[in-house]
Design an enzyme around this catalytic site. Structure first.
Site, mmCIF file in Angstrom:
data_model
loop_
_atom_site.group_PDB
_atom_site.id
_atom_site.type_symbol
_atom_site.label_atom_id
_atom_site.label_comp_id
_atom_site.label_asym_id
_atom_site.label_seq_id
_atom_site.Cartn_x
_atom_site.Cartn_y
_atom_site.Cartn_z
ATOM 1 N N ARG A 1 49.256 34.255 45.700
ATOM 2 C CA ARG A 1 47.932 34.245 45.131
ATOM 3 C C ARG A 1 46.822 34.347 46.369
ATOM 4 O O ARG A 1 46.675 33.903 47.371
ATOM 5 C CB ARG A 1 47.571 32.699 44.967
ATOM 6 C CG ARG A 1 46.091 32.616 44.412
ATOM 7 C CD ARG A 1 45.719 31.208 43.713
ATOM 8 N NE ARG A 1 46.239 31.297 42.490
ATOM 9 C CZ ARG A 1 45.854 30.376 41.407
ATOM 10 N NH1 ARG A 1 45.022 29.421 41.937
ATOM 11 N NH2 ARG A 1 46.220 30.635 40.361
ATOM 12 N N HIS B 1 45.361 38.297 36.724
ATOM 13 C CA HIS B 1 46.089 37.030 36.824
ATOM 14 C C HIS B 1 47.023 37.374 35.612
ATOM 15 O O HIS B 1 46.805 36.593 34.715
ATOM 16 C CB HIS B 1 44.923 35.962 36.252
ATOM 17 C CG HIS B 1 45.719 34.693 36.696
ATOM 18 N ND1 HIS B 1 47.071 34.300 37.118
ATOM 19 C CD2 HIS B 1 45.121 33.379 36.518
ATOM 20 C CE1 HIS B 1 47.170 33.116 37.318
ATOM 21 N NE2 HIS B 1 46.074 32.418 36.837
ATOM 22 N N GLN C 1 48.961 34.290 33.861
ATOM 23 C CA GLN C 1 48.118 33.420 32.746
ATOM 24 C C GLN C 1 48.038 34.408 31.389
ATOM 25 O O GLN C 1 48.156 33.520 30.620
ATOM 26 C CB GLN C 1 46.711 33.649 33.678
ATOM 27 C CG GLN C 1 45.572 32.707 32.614
ATOM 28 C CD GLN C 1 46.045 31.275 32.553
ATOM 29 O OE1 GLN C 1 46.269 30.532 33.655
ATOM 30 N NE2 GLN C 1 46.159 30.644 31.444
ATOM 31 N N ASP D 1 36.639 31.062 30.641
ATOM 32 C CA ASP D 1 37.125 30.943 32.041
ATOM 33 C C ASP D 1 35.790 30.558 32.984
ATOM 34 O O ASP D 1 34.650 30.676 32.451
ATOM 35 C CB ASP D 1 37.432 32.491 32.561
ATOM 36 C CG ASP D 1 37.831 32.460 34.132
ATOM 37 O OD1 ASP D 1 38.116 31.473 34.713
ATOM 38 O OD2 ASP D 1 38.216 33.439 34.690
ATOM 39 N N CYS E 1 41.618 29.225 30.606
ATOM 40 C CA CYS E 1 42.826 29.328 31.485
ATOM 41 C C CYS E 1 42.800 28.083 32.504
ATOM 42 O O CYS E 1 44.003 27.799 32.996
ATOM 43 C CB CYS E 1 42.631 30.422 32.323
ATOM 44 S SG CYS E 1 41.054 30.640 33.371
ATOM 45 N N ARG F 1 52.450 28.205 31.185
ATOM 46 C CA ARG F 1 52.453 29.020 32.608
ATOM 47 C C ARG F 1 54.090 28.503 33.139
ATOM 48 O O ARG F 1 54.820 29.384 33.637
ATOM 49 C CB ARG F 1 51.679 28.512 33.589
ATOM 50 C CG ARG F 1 49.939 28.766 33.072
ATOM 51 C CD ARG F 1 49.696 30.051 33.262
ATOM 52 N NE ARG F 1 50.283 30.702 34.791
ATOM 53 C CZ ARG F 1 49.429 30.381 35.795
ATOM 54 N NH1 ARG F 1 48.250 29.927 35.602
ATOM 55 N NH2 ARG F 1 49.854 30.814 37.082
HETATM 56 N N1 CP Z 1 44.935 28.893 35.515
HETATM 57 C C1 CP Z 1 45.355 28.613 36.797
HETATM 58 O O1 CP Z 1 45.941 29.796 37.621
HETATM 59 O O2 CP Z 1 45.236 27.528 37.459
HETATM 60 P P1 CP Z 1 45.195 27.266 38.938
HETATM 61 O O3 CP Z 1 44.229 27.740 39.905
HETATM 62 O O4 CP Z 1 45.167 25.628 39.024
HETATM 63 O O5 CP Z 1 46.761 27.531 39.393
HETATM 64 N N1 NVA Z 2 38.690 33.307 37.455
HETATM 65 C C1 NVA Z 2 39.261 32.291 37.791
HETATM 66 C C2 NVA Z 2 40.566 31.806 37.260
HETATM 67 C C3 NVA Z 2 41.112 30.484 37.734
HETATM 68 C C4 NVA Z 2 42.384 30.520 37.314
HETATM 69 C C5 NVA Z 2 39.146 32.458 39.417
HETATM 70 O O1 NVA Z 2 39.737 33.335 39.782
HETATM 71 O O2 NVA Z 2 38.987 31.261 39.940
#
Ligand code: CP
Ligand code: NVA
Length: 307
Positions: free
Chosen positions: A103, A130, A133, A221, A261, A289
């Site tokens: 990430r 993502h 997701q 989101d 999400c 997930r």
């Molecule tokens: N939806 C998602 O990716 O959650 P986290 O940021 O908690 O991993």
């Molecule tokens: N758009 C959000 C998604 C979190 C899962 C972010 O990037 O923080």
């Protein structure tokens, strides 16, 4: 054969459908206590430049459920690209572990890890996309609605990573994706031009009520993504009017499902009441997930990639 899982656009519709079918079947096997431990003594390196609940727990739990283990590393632990070149980190992890999930802020960081790692690399969210997701959401839509194909998904909010992955997945699966965002928060022209032509469609509007008309799914989101905290005040002002609440849902079909999400900022992009009414679907997305990524890890680690 594709070694990595970085962007939905890298895969053909039938490859994505196969992954989804397999994940749904593996979920049933797992719930019946019959999913074999195919990754015994295998390890996953998990790199986080940003916070996470679902992604970290789902990847770690998935590896344990497959008989292996995961090693979570933060930016402070490894100094990706600062203490050590991304290519060197990739070379080392590729020799010690059987897969890497990352990430990162920059999408190119995950691309570079994949280029230099001899093992599969998974995008666990970047500023650009993502994909895990979106795939978990398609699993949830399959369970709740019988699938996304031919359905309309109205994404209310920011034209960012989650919207981008869902838009590509909808195009691939033959679903109709509509983004309703304030001006300045649309998906970019270059991205829109790159969307595959097919049975699905893509549209953008500044009118959330228009977007939710005929929608099977209304999707939320956060308005302030990770890394955008310094824009919080201007974003909260810009997105006012784009909240998923009872008033907006009155313009949607009565049987539309609401998805998020997560993490959710109740009172901003979604109200408490809507969260409560759609909790079953929203928390199924989070649970999926785990089920999607466990199947994905199994395919990438034991079969060497996606055929
Ligand atoms: N939806 C998602 O990716 O959650 P986290 O940021 O908690 O991993
Ligand atoms: N758009 C959000 C998604 C979190 C899962 C972010 O990037 O923080």
């Amino acid at each position: 054969m594709t070694k990595d899982f970085i962007h939905i656009a890298d895969f053909r519709a039938e490859q994505l459908s196969r992954l989804l079918e397999r994940a749904l079947a593996d979920k049933k096997l797992f719930q019946a206590g019959k999913l074999p431990a195919t990754c015994t003594r295998k390890t996953l390196a998990l790199i986080f430049e940003k916070p996470s609940l679902r992604t970290r727990v789902s990847f770690e739990a998935a590896m344990v459920q497959l008989g292996g283990a995961a090693i979570a590393l933060t930016e402070q632990d490894i100094g990706l690209g600062k203490r050590e070149a991304i290519s060197d980190v990739a070379a080392v992890l590729g020799r010690m572990c059987d897969a890497v999930a990352a990430r990162t802020f920059e999408h190119d960081t995950v691309v570079e890890l994949a280029r230099h790692a001899a093992v599969p690399v998974i995008n666990a969210l970047t500023d650009y996309s993502h994909p895990c997701q979106a795939m978990a959401d398609a699993m949830t839509a399959a369970e709740v609605l019988g699938g996304l194909t031919g359905r309309k998904l109205a994404f209310i909010g920011d034209g960012n990573n989650v919207a981008r992955s869902l838009a590509v997945l909808c195009a691939k699966l033959g679903a109709h994706f509509v983004l309703a965002s304030p001006q300045g928060y649309e998906l970019g022209e270059q991205f829109v031009a790159s969307l595959p032509a097919g049975p699905g469609s893509f549209a953008q509007t500044y009118d959330p009520r228009q977007a939710v008309a005929d929608a099977a799914v209304v999707y939320a989101d956060t308005w302030v993504s990770m890394g955008q905290e310094n824009q919080k005040a201007q974003r909260l002002a810009a997105f006012r009017g784009f909240q998923i609440n009872d008033e907006l849902l009155a313009a949607a079909p009565a049987d539309a499902v609401v998805m998020h999400c997560l993490p959710a900022y109740r009172g901003c992009e979604i109200t408490d009441a809507v969260m409560a009414r759609h909790a079953k679907t929203i928390f199924a997305q989070a649970e999926n997930r785990l089920h999607f990524q466990r199947s994905l890890l199994n395919v990438l680690i034991t079969e060497g990639g996606i055929r």
